[in-house]
Write an enzyme that holds these catalytic residues in place. Structure first.
Site, PDB file in Angstrom:
ATOM      1  CG  LEU A  30      -1.879  -1.182   1.379  1.00  0.00           C
ATOM      2  CD1 LEU A  30      -2.872  -0.910   2.501  1.00  0.00           C
ATOM      3  CD2 LEU A  30      -2.601  -1.517   0.085  1.00  0.00           C
ATOM      4  CD  GLU A  32      -1.330   9.682   0.778  1.00  0.00           C
ATOM      5  OE1 GLU A  32      -2.414  10.287   0.907  1.00  0.00           O
ATOM      6  OE2 GLU A  32      -0.744   9.129   1.744  1.00  0.00           O
ATOM      7  N   GLY A  33      -1.686   6.365  -2.710  1.00  0.00           N
ATOM      8  CA  GLY A  33      -2.863   6.185  -3.558  1.00  0.00           C
ATOM      9  C   GLY A  33      -3.908   5.315  -2.891  1.00  0.00           C
ATOM     10  CG  HIS A  34      -3.159   1.218  -2.177  1.00  0.00           C
ATOM     11  ND1 HIS A  34      -1.817   1.086  -2.464  1.00  0.00           N
ATOM     12  CD2 HIS A  34      -3.821   0.452  -3.075  1.00  0.00           C
ATOM     13  CE1 HIS A  34      -1.671   0.258  -3.481  1.00  0.00           C
ATOM     14  NE2 HIS A  34      -2.865  -0.133  -3.880  1.00  0.00           N
ATOM     15  CD  GLN A  61      -5.798  -9.300 -10.544  1.00  0.00           C
ATOM     16  OE1 GLN A  61      -6.386  -9.444  -9.482  1.00  0.00           O
ATOM     17  NE2 GLN A  61      -5.276  -8.135 -10.900  1.00  0.00           N
ATOM     18  N   GLY A 148      -9.272   2.681  -7.887  1.00  0.00           N
ATOM     19  CA  GLY A 148      -8.563   3.836  -8.412  1.00  0.00           C
ATOM     20  C   GLY A 148      -8.757   4.005  -9.908  1.00  0.00           C
ATOM     21  CE  LYS A 150      -0.583   3.408 -11.691  1.00  0.00           C
ATOM     22  NZ  LYS A 150      -0.852   1.987 -11.941  1.00  0.00           N
ATOM     23  CD  GLN A 154      -8.337  -3.306 -11.426  1.00  0.00           C
ATOM     24  OE1 GLN A 154      -7.458  -4.131 -11.548  1.00  0.00           O
ATOM     25  NE2 GLN A 154      -8.388  -2.453 -10.394  1.00  0.00           N
TER      26      GLN A 154
END
Length: 330
Positions: A30, A32-34, A61, A148, A150, A154
């Site tokens: 994890l 900062e995005g998480h 995956q 996210g 990003k 997905q």
């Protein structure tokens, strides 16, 4: 607040639920995005709700030759970050807990959208992603799940699956978090050497160049709606000395058609330059797509679009994207 670590679905189901449950799905490592996802989930769930973070490195995956074995596992640090961001629980099941009896024989198919862009580069990736997301949605039973932006393809596929298969859950996309230099936060950034990181900045720089070109095109669109953009008008303006207005009128007439092509060209210029760096950027794809199906948009397209890029720097493959809105619906 102390975040509880849960290893089994039974432990999770035994929790007394109050209010809404918001779930953030991760593969760990994890950053900062998480944390932004978790904080947003906390806001949505409210003080009486519950935020659950899942940490599971999904083997389905990862294709042949991909980085499953070296994918970072940092559960202790993940727990700390989740707790600081406001998570009530971290659900970190084993592979056997998620796939009892081995890999599932019945899986979710991502369909044609899952075969484009990332799907073309990583065959089977989105089938594996949707399969584990479906399982985790059933196991965690959330009211809302956050992902996210990003990972735009997905996110689009998860939304499509939830809609097409009637999952009773709200899907929320959260904007990409970037480092100060513009690089999108990713667990894979840690693999980059200092020189590779400098090259990798071309991904976001290309997107920003496309965004800037898009803004200029949209400004011309707005001007075209305000004043006629004809050759006769430009010649008339030029005749009375209004050379700047004449130039604008010519630009409007030429630039409004082909807006998508201009955005692609601006982004590709940056990527072409990065291909000559040391180390070079090896482009996988640059695409400007309709997020409903991830097909390339035409020059007369209006509505929401995604400018997406994927490339390899050294041994690290990175992706990034920006949302863009073309024109106004007439």
């Amino acid at each position: 607040m102390t975040t509880t670590l849960l290893r089994t679905a039974d432990e999770l189901h035994a929790r007394v639920r109050k209010g809404r449950r918001a779930v953030v799905m991760t593969m760990g490592a994890l950053h900062e995005g998480h944390a932004t996802l978790v904080r947003t989930a906390r806001e949505i769930a409210g003080p009486d709700g519950e935020v659950v973070v899942t940490v599971f490195v999904n083997p389905l995956q990862f294709g042949k030759g991909e980085d499953l074995d070296r994918y970072p596992r940092t559960l202790e640090a993940d727990l700390k970050l989740a707790e600081q961001a406001g998570a009530d629980a971290v659900f970190a099941p084993s592979v056997d807990e998620v796939y009892p009896g081995g890999e599932p024989q019945v899986r979710i198919s991502a369909g044609p959208m899952g075969e484009r862009l990332e799907g073309a580069s990583r065959p089977g990736h989105f089938d594996g992603m949707l399969t584990v997301v479906a399982k985790l949605l059933h196991l965690t039973r959330p009211d809302v799940a956050l992902y996210g932006q990003k990972d735009a393809q997905q996110l689009a596929l998860i939304r499509r699956m939830v809609r097409d298969l009637n999952f009773g859950v709200e899907i929320v996309g959260v904007p990409t978090v970037r480092e100060e230099d513009g690089l999108a936060l990713s667990s894979r950034n840690r693999y980059l050497s200092p020189k590779e990181r400098r090259t990798a900045l071309a991904l976001s720089q290309a997107l920003f160049a496309g965004r800037d070109r898009h803004a200029a095109q949209e400004a011309l669109r707005a001007r075209a709606r305000e004043v006629p953009a004809t050759r006769a008008r430009a010649e008339a303006l030029s005749a009375i000395g209004e050379s700047r207005a004449a130039a604008d009128a010519h630009a409007v007439a030429k630039a409004v058609p082909g807006a998508a092509a201009a955005v692609r060209a601006a982004a590709r210029l940056v990527l072409d330059e990065a291909a000559r760096l040391d180390p070079p950027l090896e482009l996988d794809y640059l695409a400007l797509v309709d997020p409903s199906d991830f097909t390339e948009i035409e020059d007369d397209f209006t509505g929401e679009a995604v400018l997406a890029v994927a490339a390899r720097v050294g041994t690290t493959r990175l992706i990034d994207n920006l949302p863009l809105t073309f024109g106004a619906a007439s």
